[in-house]
Write a protein that holds these residues in place. Structure first.
Motif, PDB file in Angstrom:
ATOM      1  N   SER A  68       0.841  -1.196   0.000  1.00  0.00           N
ATOM      2  CA  SER A  68       0.000   0.000   0.000  1.00  0.00           C
ATOM      3  C   SER A  68       0.876   1.246   0.000  1.00  0.00           C
ATOM      4  O   SER A  68       1.995   1.238   0.510  1.00  0.00           O
ATOM      5  CB  SER A  68      -0.888   0.012   1.243  1.00  0.00           C
ATOM      6  OG  SER A  68      -1.848  -1.024   1.176  1.00  0.00           O
ATOM      7  N   THR A  69       0.344   2.322  -0.574  1.00  0.00           N
ATOM      8  CA  THR A  69       1.039   3.609  -0.602  1.00  0.00           C
ATOM      9  C   THR A  69      -0.012   4.700  -0.420  1.00  0.00           C
ATOM     10  O   THR A  69      -1.096   4.603  -0.986  1.00  0.00           O
ATOM     11  CB  THR A  69       1.826   3.786  -1.920  1.00  0.00           C
ATOM     12  OG1 THR A  69       2.062   5.190  -2.147  1.00  0.00           O
ATOM     13  CG2 THR A  69       1.084   3.232  -3.124  1.00  0.00           C
ATOM     14  N   SER A  70       0.305   5.694   0.365  1.00  0.00           N
ATOM     15  CA  SER A  70      -0.661   6.752   0.687  1.00  0.00           C
ATOM     16  C   SER A  70      -1.028   7.550  -0.569  1.00  0.00           C
ATOM     17  O   SER A  70      -0.163   8.179  -1.182  1.00  0.00           O
ATOM     18  CB  SER A  70      -0.034   7.681   1.725  1.00  0.00           C
ATOM     19  OG  SER A  70      -0.921   8.712   2.054  1.00  0.00           O
ATOM     20  N   SER A  71      -2.307   7.543  -0.938  1.00  0.00           N
ATOM     21  CA  SER A  71      -2.783   8.280  -2.124  1.00  0.00           C
ATOM     22  C   SER A  71      -1.919   8.023  -3.361  1.00  0.00           C
ATOM     23  O   SER A  71      -1.755   8.916  -4.192  1.00  0.00           O
ATOM     24  CB  SER A  71      -2.812   9.790  -1.863  1.00  0.00           C
ATOM     25  OG  SER A  71      -3.571  10.092  -0.727  1.00  0.00           O
ATOM     26  N   ASN A  72      -1.375   6.828  -3.445  1.00  0.00           N
ATOM     27  CA  ASN A  72      -0.540   6.434  -4.591  1.00  0.00           C
ATOM     28  C   ASN A  72       0.691   7.321  -4.817  1.00  0.00           C
ATOM     29  O   ASN A  72       1.177   7.434  -5.937  1.00  0.00           O
ATOM     30  CB  ASN A  72      -1.382   6.368  -5.883  1.00  0.00           C
ATOM     31  CG  ASN A  72      -0.738   5.488  -6.952  1.00  0.00           C
ATOM     32  OD1 ASN A  72       0.042   4.586  -6.644  1.00  0.00           O
ATOM     33  ND2 ASN A  72      -1.039   5.756  -8.214  1.00  0.00           N
ATOM     34  N   VAL A  73       1.219   7.931  -3.769  1.00  0.00           N
ATOM     35  CA  VAL A  73       2.399   8.792  -3.965  1.00  0.00           C
ATOM     36  C   VAL A  73       3.675   7.990  -4.228  1.00  0.00           C
ATOM     37  O   VAL A  73       4.596   8.491  -4.848  1.00  0.00           O
ATOM     38  CB  VAL A  73       2.622   9.794  -2.799  1.00  0.00           C
ATOM     39  CG1 VAL A  73       1.479  10.791  -2.708  1.00  0.00           C
ATOM     40  CG2 VAL A  73       2.839   9.087  -1.470  1.00  0.00           C
ATOM     41  N   GLN A  74       3.752   6.748  -3.723  1.00  0.00           N
ATOM     42  CA  GLN A  74       4.928   5.892  -3.949  1.00  0.00           C
ATOM     43  C   GLN A  74       6.221   6.666  -3.660  1.00  0.00           C
ATOM     44  O   GLN A  74       7.115   6.755  -4.507  1.00  0.00           O
ATOM     45  CB  GLN A  74       4.925   5.347  -5.379  1.00  0.00           C
ATOM     46  CG  GLN A  74       3.655   4.553  -5.707  1.00  0.00           C
ATOM     47  CD  GLN A  74       3.597   4.067  -7.151  1.00  0.00           C
ATOM     48  OE1 GLN A  74       4.372   3.214  -7.563  1.00  0.00           O
ATOM     49  NE2 GLN A  74       2.675   4.618  -7.924  1.00  0.00           N
TER      50      GLN A  74
END
Lengths: 260, 260
Positions: A51-57
Motif C-alpha cells: 500500500s502507498t498513501s494516495s498512490n504517492v509511492q
C-alpha cells in the motif's frame, strides 16, 4: 520456547505464509552466491505492490553491488562487516523529490507542502511498507535479510556518497543474500502487551513486560550458555539512555523535510 | 495492463508468496462475517515477527470492534464508511511509552532520549513493518485490508478517544474483514523509477514518470469508462498543493515526540 514464536502447526490457524513470517530472523552472515537480476526485480516489484498513501509511492531503493562502495557504507554504518559481505546492499530511501519534480509542470505557481511533517511521515511509512514486502518476498525465495539502521549513524556522508538530492533521505539499509547461518527466531513481547481492545490499556502493556523480561532472560541464558541473562527492560534502559543520532532533525530539515 | 502488476507466471521467478503480494488491493467494502479471535491473534502475531530496531518493539495496536466507537472513528477519519462497516478496525500506534515505563526502574536518574527525532523514526518504522506483515498475514487468510491515513485528520480527538498516553500516537488505521469487492491491482511506477544502481539517478527517476503518466491515464480511462484520464503527475500536483494535516508537528511534540 516462547509462545510468541510461531511454529508450523503451533496455532489453530496456519498456512505457508504465516509460517514463513513466523520463521523470520535477521541474517548477518551470507554465502558469496549472487542475487540474480530476476530475483532483485521480483523482490523490489513485490515491494512496490505494498500500500502507498494516495498512490504517492514516495520511496526509492538503491541496489549497491560495487564492492568498494559496499565497504565504504559498511564503515559508515558502524563497521558492520555483513554490509560489505552481502552480495546486494539495498538502501531504502524516503523520496519526495520525484513527486515534487513530477508535480512541478502542473503547479502553476501554487504553494506546496513537501516540507510538512505529515508528508515526511507519509514518505517514511511508504518506504517501510515497501521494504517489508520486499523482505518477505526475499525470504520466500530462500534469501535472508537484515535491516541496517546504522546507516543513519553518518547519514550526511551516506547521502553525499549516494548522490541523494533534496527531499530524499536514507531511511535504512537492508543486506540481501543467501544465508550462511540459521539462528532461531527471537521471542517477541506477549501478544497482550501489544494488542489492546477498544482502548489503550497502559497498565496491562507495562504489566506484560515482567513476563517478557523472564522469557528474554531464559532465552539469553540458553543462547549464551548461561553467560548472559539481562532482562529486556534493563537492556532497554541502556538503549534509551544512549544519545544516538541526535543529528537527525537538523539533517532532515537540511534536506527539506519537516520544516513545518 | 502494466508490467508492474505481478501476475502468477508473468515473471520467470514466482511462488505462492510473490503471487499473494502481487495481488494486493485495498479493500473498501466488507462482508459482515466477523474475524475470529484466532485469526486476529495469528495476524498480530505475524506482525510481531517483523524486524524491530534493537528489539524495541515500539508499537501497539488497538483492535476496535465496538460499533459506536468504530462509527466515531469513521467520522473522525473523514467519513469513511468502511471504517464503521469492517468487523475489526485496527489502530496502529507508534509507542515509546511502554519502552520508557519498562526502562524507568533501571535508569538511576540517567538522561533519556525518547523525545529525539531518531527515536520517533524508529517507533514509526517499527509500527509500519509490523503492520505490513499483519496485512500480508491477513491476505493469506483470505481477508482484505485498507490502510486509513485519514485517522490523522483529527489525530488529537482520536488519541483522546482511545486513551493514548504520552509517547503513543496513532500512525494509521487498518480495516480488516472479508472482502465484498474484488478490484484489480493498480499499476505501480515502472521498476527503473524506483530502483537505482549504486547511486541515485535523479534524471532517470523523473524520466520514468512520463511512462507512468500514460500507464495511469490508460488505467483510469479503462476503470471509468473513459470519464477520467488525468495523468499521475497532475494528480500528484493537486496532492502536493493540499495543506493537509499541518497540525502533525505540534501534535507530536505535544505527545513528547521529536522535541530534539
Amino acid at each position: 520456547m516462547s509462545k510468541n514464536i510461531r511454529e508450523p502447526g503451533q496455532n489453530s490457524i496456519d498456512n505457508a505464509v504465516l509460517s514463513l513470517l513466523g520463521r523470520h530472523v535477521s541474517v548477518r552472515k551470507f554465502r558469496p552466491e549472487p542475487v540474480s537480476e530476476e530475483q532483485l526485480a521480483a523482490i523490489i516489484g513485490a515491494g512496490q505492490m505494498a500500500s502507498t498513501s494516495s498512490n504517492v509511492q514516495a520511496y526509492s531503493v538503491i541496489a549497491v553491488t560495487e564492492p568498494a562502495l559496499k565497504a565504504e557504507l559498511a564503515a559508515l554504518a558502524g563497521n558492520q562487516a555483513y554490509v560489505a559481505e552481502c552480495p546486494v546492499f539495498l538502501v531504502w530511501c524516503a523520496d519526495l523529490y520525484r513527486l515534487r519534480e513530477a508535480a512541478k509542470p502542473h503547479l502553476n505557481g501554487a504553494d506546496t507542502y513537501e516540507d510538512s511533517t505529515e508528508n515526511f511521515i507519509i514518505a517514511t511509512v511508504d518506504t517501510a511498507l515497501a521494504a517489508q514486502n520486499a523482505a518477505v518476498a526475499a525470504e520466500s525465495l530462500g534469501l535472508g535479510i537484515v535491516y541496517i539502521g546504522g546507516l543513519r549513524n553518518k547519514i550526511a556522508e551516506v547521502a553525499e556518497r549516494l548522490g541523494l538530492p533534496e527531499l530524499v533521505y536514507p531511511l535504512f539499509g537492508m543486506c540481501l543474500g543467501y544465508p550462511d547461518q540459521a539462528p532461531g527466531p527471537r521471542p517477541r513481547l506477549p501478544l497482550p502487551a501489544v494488542l489492546h481492545r477498544n482502548r489503550y490499556d497502559a497498565e496491562e502493556t507495562v504489566r506484560q513486560v515482567e513476563t517478557y523480561d523472564s522469557t528474554m532472560s531464559d532465552y539469553l541464558r540458553q543462547r549464551t550458555g548461561g553467560a548472559k541473562d539481562t532482562p529486556w527492560s534493563a537492556i532497554m534502559a541502556v538503549r534509551l539512555a544512549e544519545p544516538i543520532r541526535l543529528h537527525m532533525k537538523d539533517f532532515l530539515q537540511g534536506k527539506g523535510f519537516m520544516r513545518k
